[in-house]
Design an enzyme around this catalytic site. Structure first.
Site, PDB file in Angstrom:
ATOM      1  N   SER A  14      12.529  -3.438   1.773  1.00 58.77           N
ATOM      2  CA  SER A  14      10.415  -3.420   1.346  1.00 58.77           C
ATOM      3  C   SER A  14      10.000  -3.487   3.082  1.00 58.77           C
ATOM      4  O   SER A  14      10.093  -3.828   4.254  1.00 58.77           O
ATOM      5  CB  SER A  14      10.009  -4.882   0.852  1.00 58.77           C
ATOM      6  OG  SER A  14       8.714  -4.620   0.182  1.00 58.77           O
ATOM      7  N   LYS A  65       6.808  -5.599 -12.667  1.00 56.39           N
ATOM      8  CA  LYS A  65       5.901  -5.666 -12.710  1.00 56.39           C
ATOM      9  C   LYS A  65       5.174  -5.729 -14.506  1.00 56.39           C
ATOM     10  O   LYS A  65       4.363  -5.783 -14.491  1.00 56.39           O
ATOM     11  CB  LYS A  65       5.645  -4.038 -12.232  1.00 56.39           C
ATOM     12  CG  LYS A  65       5.339  -3.806 -10.534  1.00 56.39           C
ATOM     13  CD  LYS A  65       4.595  -2.983 -10.590  1.00 56.39           C
ATOM     14  CE  LYS A  65       5.228  -2.256  -8.894  1.00 56.39           C
ATOM     15  NZ  LYS A  65       4.799  -0.803  -8.278  1.00 56.39           N
ATOM     16  N   ASP A 101      -1.740  -0.223  -7.196  1.00 57.61           N
ATOM     17  CA  ASP A 101      -1.191   0.499  -7.459  1.00 57.61           C
ATOM     18  C   ASP A 101      -1.848   1.730  -7.536  1.00 57.61           C
ATOM     19  O   ASP A 101      -1.902   3.418  -6.944  1.00 57.61           O
ATOM     20  CB  ASP A 101       0.383   0.536  -8.313  1.00 57.61           C
ATOM     21  CG  ASP A 101       1.475   0.595  -6.695  1.00 57.61           C
ATOM     22  OD1 ASP A 101       1.534  -0.200  -6.621  1.00 57.61           O
ATOM     23  OD2 ASP A 101       2.309  -0.496  -7.970  1.00 57.61           O
ATOM     24  N   GLY A 124       8.750  12.771 -13.832  1.00 49.48           N
ATOM     25  CA  GLY A 124       9.235  11.165 -14.382  1.00 49.48           C
ATOM     26  C   GLY A 124       8.138  10.577 -14.874  1.00 49.48           C
ATOM     27  O   GLY A 124       6.596  10.557 -14.824  1.00 49.48           O
TER      28      GLY A 124
END
Length: 276
Positions: A14, A65, A101, A124
Site C-alpha cells: 500500500s 470495502k 474512490d 472489469g
C-alpha cells in the site's frame, strides 16, 4: 497520539502510509501516525471493536470495502449506492463509513484533461468498476457498458448500477471490438490483464483511464499514447481519494495535495528501482 491506518490483505504494497504521512508532516500534525495493518474479513470485526479513543480513521482496501458496511454505525448515501466504503471516520458519535474512490476517479479524470464523456466502456466488473459507474454518473453519464469474462458474475455491480439509476449493458471480451466506439475506456483490470487488448483499445478510444499505477506505464497506456490518445493512470485516483480521506479524518481543508503527490511518486520510483 492520534492514530489512523490502512487495512487490507495483502497490505504491504500500500502507498497510503506515504501519502497520509506526507500530509501530516506538511500540516504540522506531529501527534498523528498512520500505519498499514494486515487484516482480512474474518479479523475485521475484532479489530474494529478493539480500537480505542485515540483513533481518527481507517482507509480500507480489498477485501474489506463491502465487508465493513454492516459493522458501521452510519454510512454515507454514496457508500450505500456503491456497495462499499473505503473510509471509516471514527469519533465519539461512532463509526461512519464513506467512499472517496468516486471522488478520486472524478478528480483524476479532470486533472488528466478528460472531458465529461458522452459514452464509456468499463473493463472489469469488480468494486472499482462500481465506483467508476458512480463517478461517471457524477460527470453526467447515466449509461455504460461493462466488459467482463463471465457475465454471470456481475450481479453485485449490476445492483450498484440499478441503485445509481445507471443503464448498464454487459458484454464479453470476445466482443470488445463491437463496443469501443466511445469517448472513454476505463480499465479496472489488474496489472497485465489488459495487455492483450492494448492495441485494439488504443486504435479506437480517444481517452483511457487505466487504474494500474505500478508498474507504469502499462502496455495499454503506452499503446494509447502512441496512438495520440489521452491516458490517465491509477496514481492520481489513489492520490485524490487519499486527499479526501485526510480531510475527513483531520477536519482540515488545506490538505497539501502536491506534498502527497511528491511522496507517492517518490515511493513508486523507489520501488521501481528496487525491482529493476
Amino acid at each position: 497520539m492520534t492514530r489512523a491506518a490502512v487495512l487490507g490483505s495483502p497490505i504491504a504494497h500500500s502507498l497510503s502510509p506515504y501519502l497520509h504521512r506526507a500530509a501530516y508532516e506538511a500540516l504540522g500534525l506531529d501527534g498523528w501516525s498512520y500505519e498499514a495493518i494486515e487484516c482480512d474479513e474474518a479479523a475485521l470485526p475484532a479489530l474494529l471493536g478493539g480500537l480505542g479513543p485515540g483513533w481518527a480513521g481507517l482507509s480500507l482496501t480489498m477485501p474489506l470495502k463491502r465487508a465493513v458496511l454492516p459493522l458501521l454505525d452510519t454510512v454515507s448515501d454514496l457508500a450505500v449506492e456503491v456497495g462499499g466504503a473505503n473510509t471509516v471516520v471514527l469519533s465519539e458519535s461512532g463509526r461512519h463509513g464513506d467512499n472517496t474512490d468516486v471522488y478520486g476517479i472524478v478528480q483524476a479524470l479532470s486533472e488528466g484533461g478528460v472531458a465529461p464523456p458522452r459514452s464509456a466502456v468499463i473493463l472489469g466488473g469488480g468494486a472499482t468498476a462500481a465506483s467508476t459507474l458512480a463517478a461517471l454518473r457524477e460527470l453526467g453519464l447515466g449509461e455504460a457498458t461493462l466488459v467482463v469474462r463471465d457475465p454471470a458474475r456481475v450481479g453485485e455491480t449490476a445492483e450498484v448500477a440499478e441503485r445509481l439509476g445507471t443503464a448498464l449493458a454487459v458484454q464479453t471480451f470476445d466482443k470488445l471490438d463491437a463496443v469501443l466506439d466511445v469517448d472513454l475506456v476505463v480499465s479496472t483490470l489488474p496489472s497485465g490483464a489488459a495487455d492483450g487488448f492494448a492495441d485494439l483499445v488504443a486504435a479506437r478510444a480517444p481517452a483511457v483511464f487505466d487504474v494500474v499505477y505500478a508498474p507504469w506505464p502499462t502496455l495499454l497506456a503506452q499503446a494509447v499514447r502512441r496512438a495520440g490518445g489521452t491516458v490517465v493512470g491509477g496514481f492520481p485516483m489513489l492520490l485524490h481519494q487519499a486527499v479526501r480521506q485526510v480531510e475527513m479524518m483531520t477536519g482540515r481543508t488545506d490538505v497539501p495535495v502536491e506534498a502527497m503527490r511528491a511522496a507517492g511518486e517518490a515511493e513508486i520510483l523507489r520501488r521501481a528501482g528496487r525491482a529493476s
